[in-house]
Every structure is written in C-alpha cells, then in structure tokens.
Write an enzyme that holds these catalytic residues in place. Structure first.
Site, PDB file in Angstrom:
ATOM      1  N   GLU A 210       0.915  -1.164   0.007  1.00 46.27           N
ATOM      2  CA  GLU A 210      -0.002  -0.109  -0.053  1.00 46.27           C
ATOM      3  C   GLU A 210       0.818   1.165   0.100  1.00 46.27           C
ATOM      4  O   GLU A 210       1.481   1.716   1.002  1.00 46.27           O
ATOM      5  CB  GLU A 210      -0.892   0.065   1.137  1.00 46.27           C
ATOM      6  CG  GLU A 210      -1.839  -1.263   1.305  1.00 46.27           C
ATOM      7  CD  GLU A 210      -3.183  -1.022   0.544  1.00 46.27           C
ATOM      8  OE1 GLU A 210      -3.222   0.104  -0.059  1.00 46.27           O
ATOM      9  OE2 GLU A 210      -3.891  -2.193   0.356  1.00 46.27           O
ATOM     10  N   CYS A 244      -2.345   9.739   2.546  1.00 42.93           N
ATOM     11  CA  CYS A 244      -2.115   8.882   1.498  1.00 42.93           C
ATOM     12  C   CYS A 244      -2.667   9.080   0.187  1.00 42.93           C
ATOM     13  O   CYS A 244      -2.452   9.270  -0.920  1.00 42.93           O
ATOM     14  CB  CYS A 244      -1.662   7.409   1.593  1.00 42.93           C
ATOM     15  SG  CYS A 244      -3.141   6.412   2.060  1.00 42.93           S
TER      16      CYS A 244
HETATM   17  P1  NAD Z   1       8.020   4.766   4.980  1.00 44.17           P
HETATM   18  O1  NAD Z   1       8.171   3.940   3.569  1.00 44.17           O
HETATM   19  O2  NAD Z   1       9.235   5.781   5.382  1.00 44.17           O
HETATM   20  O3  NAD Z   1       7.844   3.979   6.452  1.00 44.17           O
HETATM   21  C1  NAD Z   1       6.888   2.971   6.463  1.00 44.17           C
HETATM   22  C2  NAD Z   1       7.388   1.854   7.313  1.00 44.17           C
HETATM   23  O4  NAD Z   1       8.307   1.226   6.967  1.00 44.17           O
HETATM   24  C3  NAD Z   1       7.729   2.211   8.811  1.00 44.17           C
HETATM   25  O5  NAD Z   1       7.240   1.419   9.764  1.00 44.17           O
HETATM   26  C4  NAD Z   1       9.054   2.454   8.708  1.00 44.17           C
HETATM   27  O6  NAD Z   1       9.688   2.108  10.060  1.00 44.17           O
HETATM   28  C5  NAD Z   1       9.478   1.230   7.744  1.00 44.17           C
HETATM   29  N1  NAD Z   1      10.764   1.262   7.104  1.00 44.17           N
HETATM   30  C6  NAD Z   1      11.652   2.658   6.738  1.00 44.17           C
HETATM   31  N2  NAD Z   1      12.614   2.426   6.070  1.00 44.17           N
HETATM   32  C7  NAD Z   1      12.688   1.138   5.946  1.00 44.17           C
HETATM   33  C8  NAD Z   1      13.588   0.398   5.308  1.00 44.17           C
HETATM   34  N3  NAD Z   1      14.704   0.938   4.420  1.00 44.17           N
HETATM   35  N4  NAD Z   1      13.471  -1.132   5.151  1.00 44.17           N
HETATM   36  C9  NAD Z   1      12.391  -1.677   5.960  1.00 44.17           C
HETATM   37  N5  NAD Z   1      11.359  -0.793   6.499  1.00 44.17           N
HETATM   38  C10 NAD Z   1      11.600   0.699   6.487  1.00 44.17           C
HETATM   39  O7  NAD Z   1       6.638   5.507   4.969  1.00 44.17           O
HETATM   40  P2  NAD Z   1       5.847   6.748   5.838  1.00 44.17           P
HETATM   41  O8  NAD Z   1       6.906   7.916   5.747  1.00 44.17           O
HETATM   42  O9  NAD Z   1       6.031   6.288   7.180  1.00 44.17           O
HETATM   43  O10 NAD Z   1       4.595   7.086   5.391  1.00 44.17           O
HETATM   44  C11 NAD Z   1       4.506   7.817   4.264  1.00 44.17           C
HETATM   45  C12 NAD Z   1       4.293   6.916   2.774  1.00 44.17           C
HETATM   46  O11 NAD Z   1       3.322   6.047   3.173  1.00 44.17           O
HETATM   47  C13 NAD Z   1       3.764   8.237   1.837  1.00 44.17           C
HETATM   48  O12 NAD Z   1       4.468   7.760   0.730  1.00 44.17           O
HETATM   49  C14 NAD Z   1       2.525   7.744   1.944  1.00 44.17           C
HETATM   50  O13 NAD Z   1       1.667   7.794   0.753  1.00 44.17           O
HETATM   51  C15 NAD Z   1       2.234   6.052   2.157  1.00 44.17           C
HETATM   52  N6  NAD Z   1       0.915   5.860   2.671  1.00 44.17           N
HETATM   53  C16 NAD Z   1       0.383   5.081   1.971  1.00 44.17           C
HETATM   54  C17 NAD Z   1      -0.984   4.418   2.307  1.00 44.17           C
HETATM   55  C18 NAD Z   1      -1.736   3.473   1.628  1.00 44.17           C
HETATM   56  O14 NAD Z   1      -2.554   3.077   2.238  1.00 44.17           O
HETATM   57  N7  NAD Z   1      -1.461   3.419   0.362  1.00 44.17           N
HETATM   58  C19 NAD Z   1      -1.294   4.828   3.465  1.00 44.17           C
HETATM   59  C20 NAD Z   1      -0.645   5.758   4.362  1.00 44.17           C
HETATM   60  C21 NAD Z   1       0.760   6.184   3.739  1.00 44.17           C
END
Ligand code: NAD
Length: 434
Positions: A210, A244
């Site tokens: 997602e 998002c």
């Molecule tokens: P992110 O990708 O930075 O982090 C998400 C999760 O992944 C966190 O738990 C984080 O600890 C983990 N993570 C971060 N870096 C990682 C790595 N290198 N390896 C493994 N895990 C890692 O995202 P965010 O900043 O928390 O959220 C914002 C993003 O999420 C935006 O792009 C938004 O559009 C998207 N989003 C999508 C939805 C959806 O339902 N499609 C919903 C909410 C947010």
C-alpha cells in the site's frame, strides 16, 4: 533486539497447532481487539495528540471509528467468507464436484506508517486475524507514543506466538524482513515498498504493498465549484495533508480556476478560522525532516493562500500555490503536507495526458457531472481508486477494496478484500469412486 527467528518459529508452531483455523477463535480475537480499542480510547486520543497534534474528533473518526467499523463488518461476515465455496464442474469432469477452501497463510508481517498510525496498523492486523493468521506488527518509529501504546495493548493481551508488536526503526524492519513470513503487508512509501518487495522475493513471500504517489484532483469547467472547493480542501488539509489519498495537486480548467481558489479560501477560513496558526487543533508535520522538505516548496509558483510556517511547532498552514509548472520541485514527488499546487488546463486531454505520462497515482478525483467527461477519465487513466465529485471517502467503504496500482502499490484490503488478501484459496476437485 528480540530474537526474530525464535519469534517466527514460535508463531509457525502456534499456527500449526490449528487454533487460529477455528472461526470462533478468530471472532473472539477480533472481539477482544475491538474491546481494547474502546477501552483505550482516551489513551489513543492522547497518543495521537502527542505524536501529531491530531484533534480528538479526527482520531475518533479516522483512527478508532474506521477500525471498529472494519472489525464489526468482519465479525458479521466471517462465517460466510471462510466457508468452503462450491463451484461448477465442467462436463469433462463428470461425476466430480469442485470447491474452494479459504486457508490462512500462516504467519503475517504487517509494517505500518506514521500518518494514521492506529488505523493503518490495526486494520490490516484485523484482516490477518480474520483470515486465521498469526501476525507480527511493526508500527512506525515516527509516532512513538502511538507505537508503544499499540505494543502495550497487543503484547499484554495476546501471547506472542499468536500476535506480537515489535517496535523499532529501519534496523528492526530490516531484521524482520530477513525472516521467512508467509505473508507481508506493507504500507508506506514507494521507495521502501521496493525494499520490502525485494526482501520478500528472497523467500517467495507474497506481498501487499500500500504505497503513495501524486494523486490529482481534476476540476472540470462544469463542476459544482462550491462542493468541489469544500471537498478538495477537506481531503487535502485533513491531518495537515499527511494522508496517502489526499489530493496531491489540483488540475483545474482555466475558466474556473480563480473562482475555485476564492471558494477554497472561504472553506479554509470557515473550517480552520481566520488565523490557522492560532487553531491549536490543526495537526503538525510529523518531523523536522519533513518540515524542512515541505518548507522548500513554499516559494514555488505564486503563493495565493496561506504560506505561514513555524518550525518550533512543526506548523505549516493550509497553502495554495498558483501558476505551478510540471517542472517545479513541488511536482516531482508526493507532497504529503498541507500544500496544494495548482496547474491549469484548457482541454481535458492535456490533463489526462499529463497524468498518464507519470507514475500511476494511488487516487484520482474528478469534479464534473458530465458523464462523457467521467467516462473519458475512467477509461484512459489507471489509478488505485478514487471518487467522482468527492475526495478520500472511497477508502472508508467496506465494499470498495482499497489499494494502489503500479508505483502506488499492489493488492487491496478493507471489508472482504482484507480477508481475501490474507487468505490462500485452495481449489479442490473431488472425484467419486463410484
Ligand atoms: P516509510 O516508507 O518511510 O515507512 C513505513 C514503514 O516502513 C515504517 O514502519 C518504517 O519504520 C519502515 N521502514 C522505513 N524504512 C525502511 C527500510 N529501509 N526497510 C524496511 N522498513 C523500513 O513511509 P512513511 O513515511 O511512514 O509513510 C508515508 C508514506 O506512506 C507516503 O508515501 C504515503 O503515501 C504512504 N502511505 C500509503 C498508504 C496507503 O494506504 N497506500 C497509507 C499511508 C501512507
């Protein structure tokens, strides 16, 4: 750091015990989860206030209410979703019957982001439980009050061999991803989504991703501008744009642009007051890094609404930038903040071509009552999901699977789609020996 190999091994053996396959066990767990959400309502509100300055009414609606709605719907329908489904058998297989058995995968890993840190962690977790899986949940480190509350709620009420919350940063996710899970459900950015997909591929673990992207709102010349202004402003500025499916940018027909912007100013004032910086319920930006990233956009194009910011409180007011070009920095990546760039078009085809030339958005919103316009947009642009004459509300219906496509993700959940996502459907042909 916890020993994740041991944790996944324990979950595997709990799963093999068959306990989670019992539908009444799943319903009991979902009921307990629901009770925990209700009994911790005040703690959840306080945690989100501390992490994001999220107002109580928003927390009740978009974090607690949405999850309770999902869980109730699952409890009501679980018996029917999980029952074997008889299907037709071709005449070439005469004498046999055919059916499909819904089987849980085993142990699922759910990785959640910070922007709706309860909803986006607990809704997929509920799907994993409904389908009969064990699960490990890794919430975001950027909302520490909420993450530790989730850990307390789950870890103190369920055995870890069944459900476990693991808190931590990137190293924790990386370590978890080395283990073999039977399903991975990730919500977050497109960049990290690729890392997750790569890690999952090593074990051939199926994934739901997602992800995010730049979701356009198109306002056609025939649009009802009062409704369009109100619904776009609400979808964009809720949670300070950190949603998002928030409209990322506005594509508006030149003839109605000025009128639309004027109406958006009215909506912003009516919703947040004359001076938003004095509105203590307006959410803040999650971190200094995100604040700095967003602040750089404020001088793109012409500032027509808002523009004030205060780093000490991570505050950026609802902002609209006019006369933006596709080359401006604000148009390069998902904004994820309370800044709305405006681009005009003369012919609808210009707007469509511009969107189609870019990565597939998670959501798209069209404001027009003309069916020909609606058909043209729906038939030519690929995007995760969206709405006509509205924003963001498609994701709050149990009957609409929610997910992205291409760069905005793969797979879907909500309602029955959550159950289906965490289920393997096993096809059986049963022949008679008579
Ligand atoms: P992110 O990708 O930075 O982090 C998400 C999760 O992944 C966190 O738990 C984080 O600890 C983990 N993570 C971060 N870096 C990682 C790595 N290198 N390896 C493994 N895990 C890692 O995202 P965010 O900043 O928390 O959220 C914002 C993003 O999420 C935006 O792009 C938004 O559009 C998207 N989003 C999508 C939805 C959806 O339902 N499609 C919903 C909410 C947010």
């Amino acid at each position: 750091m916890e020993n994740y190999q041991e944790l996944t091994a324990k979950q595997q053996s709990f799963f093999q015990s068959g306990k989670t396959k019992d539908v009444s066990f799943r319903i009991d767990t979902l009921t307990k989860l629901k009770e925990l959400m209700t009994s911790h309502e005040q703690d959840i509100i306080a945690a989100l206030k501390a992490d994001l300055n999220k107002p109580e009414v928003e927390t009740k609606r978009a974090e607690i209410g949405l999850v309770l709605g999902e869980i109730n719907f699952m409890i009501e329908n679980l018996s029917s979703w999980s029952a074997p489904k008889e299907v037709e058998t071709p005449s070439t297989h005469a004498g046999a019957t055919s059916f499909i058995v819904a089987e849980p995968y085993g142990s699922a890993l759910v990785i959640a982001p910070w922007n709706y840190p309860v909803q986006l962690a607990v809704a997929p977790l509920a799907g994993a439980i409904a389908a009969g899986n064990c699960a490990v949940l890794k919430p975001s480190e950027l909302t520490p009050h909420t993450s530790s509350l989730l850990a307390k709620m789950i870890n103190e009420n369920f055995p870890k061999e069944y459900l476990r919350v693991v808190e931590g940063e990137v190293e924790t996710s990386t370590a978890l991803l080395k283990e073999k899970f039977d399903y991975i459900f990730f919500t977050g950015s497109t960049g990290v989504g690729k890392i997750v997909a790569e890690a999952a591929a090593k074990h051939l673990t199926p994934v739901t991703l997602e992800l995010g992207g730049k979701s356009p709102a198109i306002v056609h010349e025939d649009a009802n501008l009062d409704e369009a202004a109100a619904r776009i402003a609400r979808g964009k500025f809720a949670n300070a744009g950190q949603t998002c499916v928030a409209p990322d940018y506005l594509l508006v027909n030149r003839k109605v642009k000025d009128q639309l912007i004027a109406k958006m100013q009215e909506t912003i004032t009516n919703t947040y007051g004359e001076n938003v910086s004095e509105n203590h319920d307006f959410p803040h930006v999650v971190s200094e890094r995100h604040f700095d990233r967003l602040q750089k956009f404020l001088d793109n194009g012409d500032l027509v609404i808002g523009g004030k910011s205060d780093k000490s409180r991570l505050f950026i007011e609802p902002t609209i930038l006019d006369n933006i070009s596709w080359e401006d920095p604000v148009m390069q990546d998902e904004i994820f903040g309370p800044i709305l760039p405006v681009i005009v078009y003369d012919e609808l085809s210009e707007a469509i071509n511009a969107i189609v030339d870019r990565p597939k958005p998670l959501a798209l919103y069209l404001f027009s009552d003309e069916e020909a316009v609606q058909d043209e947009v729906l038939n030519t642009i690929s995007f995760g999901g969206g709405a006509i004459n509205d924003t963001i509300n498609h994701m709050t219906s149990h009957y609409l699977p929610f997910g992205g496509v291409g760069n905005s993700g793969m797979g879907a959940y909500h309602g029955q789609a959550s159950f289906d996502t965490f289920t393997h459907f096993k096809s059986i042909l049963k022949r008679s020996n008579k």
